[in-house]
Design a protein around this motif. Structure first.
Motif, short mmCIF file in Angstrom:
data_model
loop_
_atom_site.label_atom_id
_atom_site.label_comp_id
_atom_site.label_asym_id
_atom_site.label_seq_id
_atom_site.Cartn_x
_atom_site.Cartn_y
_atom_site.Cartn_z
N GLU A 75 -6.51 3.66 -3.14
CA GLU A 75 -6.11 2.28 -2.88
C GLU A 75 -4.79 1.97 -3.56
O GLU A 75 -3.93 1.28 -3.02
CB GLU A 75 -7.20 1.31 -3.35
CG GLU A 75 -8.50 1.42 -2.56
CD GLU A 75 -9.59 0.55 -3.14
OE1 GLU A 75 -9.58 0.37 -4.38
OE2 GLU A 75 -10.42 0.05 -2.39
N SER A 116 0.81 -1.21 0.00
CA SER A 116 0.00 0.00 0.00
C SER A 116 0.85 1.26 0.00
O SER A 116 0.38 2.32 -0.43
CB SER A 116 -0.93 0.00 1.22
OG SER A 116 -0.17 -0.04 2.42
N GLY A 139 -2.01 3.85 -1.69
CA GLY A 139 -1.86 3.58 -0.27
C GLY A 139 -2.31 4.74 0.60
O GLY A 139 -1.85 4.88 1.72
#
Length: 254
Positions: A226, A201, A229
């Motif tokens: 996403e 991430s 991260g």
């Protein structure tokens, strides 16, 4: 031997020592001194990313319009400067009126951490490093190095955050954020002698020795936060300001 050849050889014999003397001071090699901090940059990035993700889930809007003092004495974190500053920024960004002194505030917001750390996981497919004892006849003592076919390491960071607010004069609880969690991870994979192939991430994609690998179709469908991260989208907490507090005459600052 011809006169020209003899003259040429004499010139080279005289010129060579002079050339070495002139070029000697300019020749050499360079070196770079490298140092390391007590904590790795990856660990720091993992923890602060996990904290930011947890903090972004907190709704400070019920505190809008009320002078607030942020109590941070119960925050325990190695990155305390980042933790406190990011808390203040999040509150100010949502319209909270921060005060530097308790006596100037109407409500006191108390923040605490329940977790702030990392865990490591490792997987090895192959032969682990082994020590050969001296008891085996004909075999010299020593260590057999690790022979990995596939080796994977995964470092996780987790943070747990909770806040609540109470009225400074009456001591009444007026707001509770609930408990929020934030996580971040960093993965490293070696296949045979190839690697590391890095993902997680905090990287926003997959890298091979620092070079980005084009996104797969599944990664392309992920939301930008996403892939990068980043913090998760804001979610509403379950506990709101009590109605009797909202109806009070001193709810808004004079």
């Amino acid at each position: 031997m011809s006169t020209d050849a003899t003259t040429s050889r004499r010139l080279w014999t005289a010129f060579l020592p002079l050339s070495l003397l002139l070029l000697g001071p300019t020749a050499g090699c360079g070196s770079t001194r490298m140092t390391h901090t007590s904590r790795t940059g990856t660990e720091q990035l993992l923890l602060t990313t996990a904290w930011d993700q947890a903090l972004n889930q907190v709704d400070f809007r019920p505190l809008i319009g009320v002078p607030v003092f942020l109590e941070t004495s119960y925050l325990e974190a190695v990155d305390k400067g980042w933790v406190i500053s990011s808390l203040r920024q999040a509150m100010l960004a949502q319209g909270v009126l921060l005060r530097e002194k308790k006596e100037d505030a109407q409500w006191i917001v108390e923040a605490r951490t329940g977790a702030y750390g990392t865990d490591d996981y490792e997987l090895l497919v192959g032969l682990p490093q082994m020590n050969v004892p001296v008891t085996i006849p004909g075999v010299p003592a020593g260590a057999i190095p690790e022979v990995p076919l596939i080796k994977k390491s995964d470092q996780h960071a987790v943070t747990k955050l909770a806040l609540f607010a109470y009225d400074r004069a009456s001591g009444q609880l007026v707001w509770n954020s609930g408990t929020v969690l934030g996580t971040a991870n960093d993965k490293n994979v070696h296949i045979g002698g190839l690697g590391p192939i890095q993902s997680g991430s905090i990287r926003g994609g997959t890298e091979f020795v620092g070079v980005k690998i084009p996104m797969t179709e599944g990664q392309a469908k992920q939301a930008p936060h996403e892939r990068a991260g980043g913090a998760v989208p804001f979610t509403e907490p379950a506990i709101r300001v009590p109605a009797e507090v909202l109806d009070r005459d001193d709810f808004l600052p004079r």
